[in-house]
Design a protein around this motif. Structure first.
Motif, PDB file in Angstrom:
ATOM      1  N   PHE A  56       0.849  -1.194   0.000  1.00  0.00           N
ATOM      2  CA  PHE A  56       0.000   0.000   0.000  1.00  0.00           C
ATOM      3  C   PHE A  56       0.883   1.241   0.000  1.00  0.00           C
ATOM      4  O   PHE A  56       1.886   1.306   0.727  1.00  0.00           O
ATOM      5  N   ARG A  57       0.475   2.246  -0.773  1.00  0.00           N
ATOM      6  CA  ARG A  57       1.081   3.570  -0.693  1.00  0.00           C
ATOM      7  C   ARG A  57      -0.037   4.596  -0.623  1.00  0.00           C
ATOM      8  O   ARG A  57      -1.084   4.440  -1.252  1.00  0.00           O
ATOM      9  N   LEU A  58       0.211   5.660   0.129  1.00  0.00           N
ATOM     10  CA  LEU A  58      -0.733   6.769   0.241  1.00  0.00           C
ATOM     11  C   LEU A  58      -0.018   8.066  -0.070  1.00  0.00           C
ATOM     12  O   LEU A  58       1.025   8.372   0.516  1.00  0.00           O
ATOM     13  N   LEU A  59      -0.584   8.855  -0.985  1.00  0.00           N
ATOM     14  CA  LEU A  59      -0.160  10.230  -1.232  1.00  0.00           C
ATOM     15  C   LEU A  59      -1.286  11.118  -0.741  1.00  0.00           C
ATOM     16  O   LEU A  59      -2.415  11.034  -1.234  1.00  0.00           O
ATOM     17  N   TYR A  60      -0.973  11.975   0.233  1.00  0.00           N
ATOM     18  CA  TYR A  60      -2.003  12.769   0.901  1.00  0.00           C
ATOM     19  C   TYR A  60      -1.644  14.239   0.793  1.00  0.00           C
ATOM     20  O   TYR A  60      -0.611  14.673   1.317  1.00  0.00           O
ATOM     21  N   ALA A  61      -2.479  15.036   0.121  1.00  0.00           N
ATOM     22  CA  ALA A  61      -2.253  16.462  -0.056  1.00  0.00           C
ATOM     23  C   ALA A  61      -3.176  17.246   0.869  1.00  0.00           C
ATOM     24  O   ALA A  61      -4.405  17.071   0.822  1.00  0.00           O
ATOM     25  N   VAL A  62      -2.597  18.095   1.724  1.00  0.00           N
ATOM     26  CA  VAL A  62      -3.367  18.943   2.641  1.00  0.00           C
ATOM     27  C   VAL A  62      -2.705  20.313   2.716  1.00  0.00           C
ATOM     28  O   VAL A  62      -1.583  20.500   2.268  1.00  0.00           O
ATOM     29  N   ARG A  63      -3.408  21.256   3.334  1.00  0.00           N
ATOM     30  CA  ARG A  63      -2.853  22.600   3.450  1.00  0.00           C
ATOM     31  C   ARG A  63      -1.753  22.684   4.498  1.00  0.00           C
ATOM     32  O   ARG A  63      -0.662  23.180   4.251  1.00  0.00           O
TER      33      ARG A  63
ATOM     34  N   VAL B   5       1.961  15.916   1.269  1.00  0.00           N
ATOM     35  CA  VAL B   5       2.319  17.150   0.578  1.00  0.00           C
ATOM     36  C   VAL B   5       1.500  18.273   1.208  1.00  0.00           C
ATOM     37  O   VAL B   5       0.265  18.226   1.211  1.00  0.00           O
ATOM     38  N   TYR B   6       2.194  19.275   1.764  1.00  0.00           N
ATOM     39  CA  TYR B   6       1.533  20.403   2.431  1.00  0.00           C
ATOM     40  C   TYR B   6       1.621  21.623   1.522  1.00  0.00           C
ATOM     41  O   TYR B   6       2.711  22.057   1.170  1.00  0.00           O
ATOM     42  N   SER B   7       0.475  22.184   1.171  1.00  0.00           N
ATOM     43  CA  SER B   7       0.491  23.288   0.209  1.00  0.00           C
ATOM     44  C   SER B   7       0.892  24.618   0.834  1.00  0.00           C
ATOM     45  O   SER B   7       1.476  25.472   0.171  1.00  0.00           O
TER      46      SER B   7
ATOM     47  N   ARG C 174       2.217  23.446  -3.571  1.00  0.00           N
ATOM     48  CA  ARG C 174       1.162  22.656  -4.187  1.00  0.00           C
ATOM     49  C   ARG C 174       1.717  21.347  -4.756  1.00  0.00           C
ATOM     50  O   ARG C 174       2.875  21.253  -5.134  1.00  0.00           O
ATOM     51  N   LEU C 175       0.842  20.357  -4.815  1.00  0.00           N
ATOM     52  CA  LEU C 175       1.205  19.095  -5.436  1.00  0.00           C
ATOM     53  C   LEU C 175       1.578  19.333  -6.889  1.00  0.00           C
ATOM     54  O   LEU C 175       0.894  20.056  -7.619  1.00  0.00           O
ATOM     55  N   THR C 176       2.686  18.741  -7.321  1.00  0.00           N
ATOM     56  CA  THR C 176       3.151  18.868  -8.695  1.00  0.00           C
ATOM     57  C   THR C 176       3.187  17.497  -9.362  1.00  0.00           C
ATOM     58  O   THR C 176       3.130  16.456  -8.700  1.00  0.00           O
ATOM     59  N   LYS C 177       3.317  17.517 -10.658  1.00  0.00           N
ATOM     60  CA  LYS C 177       3.425  16.270 -11.411  1.00  0.00           C
ATOM     61  C   LYS C 177       4.662  15.491 -10.993  1.00  0.00           C
ATOM     62  O   LYS C 177       4.621  14.255 -10.840  1.00  0.00           O
ATOM     63  N   ASP C 178       5.774  16.195 -10.764  1.00  0.00           N
ATOM     64  CA  ASP C 178       7.001  15.520 -10.347  1.00  0.00           C
ATOM     65  C   ASP C 178       6.851  14.886  -8.969  1.00  0.00           C
ATOM     66  O   ASP C 178       7.316  13.762  -8.735  1.00  0.00           O
TER      67      ASP C 178
END
Length: 276
Positions: free
Chosen positions: A175-182, A208-210, A223-227
């Motif tokens: 399992f992997r989780l990518l989590y984007a929050v402020r 990833v914290y924006s 912000r989350l980027t493609k890379d």
């Protein structure tokens, strides 16, 4: 990223749903047939989840259980008979009669402000479910494929149910989780995520914290980027089973990037939401 910041970071507790959840469950899944129905629910507990969100546990004596990733409809009835219904992901799973929700307040909304600011222990509500057969994960159902979860803000709610089920079953699926929050304060299910990373079942988490990252974060705030996405998810050749949940702009941007990176987005299980 070309999408506005609100598309990446503002979440609403899954109050308007679109996407792929209406598809039938995969034939390999050991699905349990549970017929959706309306159920009387009582608020068993309410606790702050983030500065803008609340965790609500419902006691639903007739609840038949649900799979990780399913959702329900919640109906409020005013004294004058006016009714409002919204859909919410379920953060719990299994055969129990306690149902956990996590609701993010939408300013000017019709339902979420009441649930976040006013609902109290002992209040009576109505719920309809469980609903959804496509956006689910079941232990050992597709063990040959790793699982990639991608969430924005409160889009973590149905994925948290998958993570806890994965850990509880000691399922060997990667399992992997990518989590984007402020900010760090905006993280939902912090304790559950920490416990899942310590469980015997393998889990890798990238946050990833924006706006503001905690000290020692692996990635700087932004912000989350493609890379960043490419570096956090399983590569296309691993043929991972991918779940994406967040606002419509967030999900659409992630799907575009996954496609550009060579992933087969026709198999991605995506859930989008808006707020009210």
């Amino acid at each position: 990223m070309s999408a506005p910041e609100t598309g990446l970071e503002t979440r609403t507790g899954l109050e308007t749903r679109t996407g792929l959840e209406a598809r039938p469950a995969p034939a390999t899944s050991p699905a349990v047939r549970r017929r959706p129905a309306w159920h009387a629910a009582t608020v068993a507990s309410v606790t702050p989840e983030t500065p803008n969100a609340r965790r609500i546990v419902l006691d639903v004596p007739t609840w038949p259980g649900n799979d990780p990733g399913q959702h329900l409809d919640l109906r409020l009835t005013a004294e004058d008979g006016y009714q409002a219904t919204r859909s919410y992901s379920i953060a719990s799973s299994g055969p129990g009669t306690r149902v956990t929700l996590a609701v993010d307040r939408v300013e000017g909304g019709e339902v979420s402000p009441f649930l976040v600011d006013a609902v109290e222990v002992g209040d009576a509500l109505e719920v309809h479910g469980p609903l959804g057969g496509w956006f689910v994960w079941r232990p050992a159902a597709e063990a040959s494929r790793p699982v990639q979860l991608i969430a924005g803000g409160s889009g973590i709610v149905p994925l948290a149910a998958m993570l806890t089920a994965h850990a509880a079953a000691a399922d060997p699926t990667r399992f992997r989780l990518l989590y984007a929050v402020r900010t760090p304060e905006d993280v939902f299910f912090r304790d559950e995520l920490d416990a899942a990373t310590r469980a015997a079942a393998p889990l890798e988490v990238t946050r990833v914290y924006s706006r503001r990252a905690p000290e020692g974060a692996a990635l700087p705030a932004g912000r989350l980027t493609k890379d960043a996405l490419a570096g956090a998810v399983f590569p296309p050749e691993d043929h991972a089973l991918v779940y994406v949940c967040g606002s419509t702009p967030f999900v659409e941007q992630v799907l575009r990037w996954l496609d550009e990176l060579g992933h087969d987005t026709s198999t991605v299980r995506a859930e989008r939401f808006g707020g009210s």
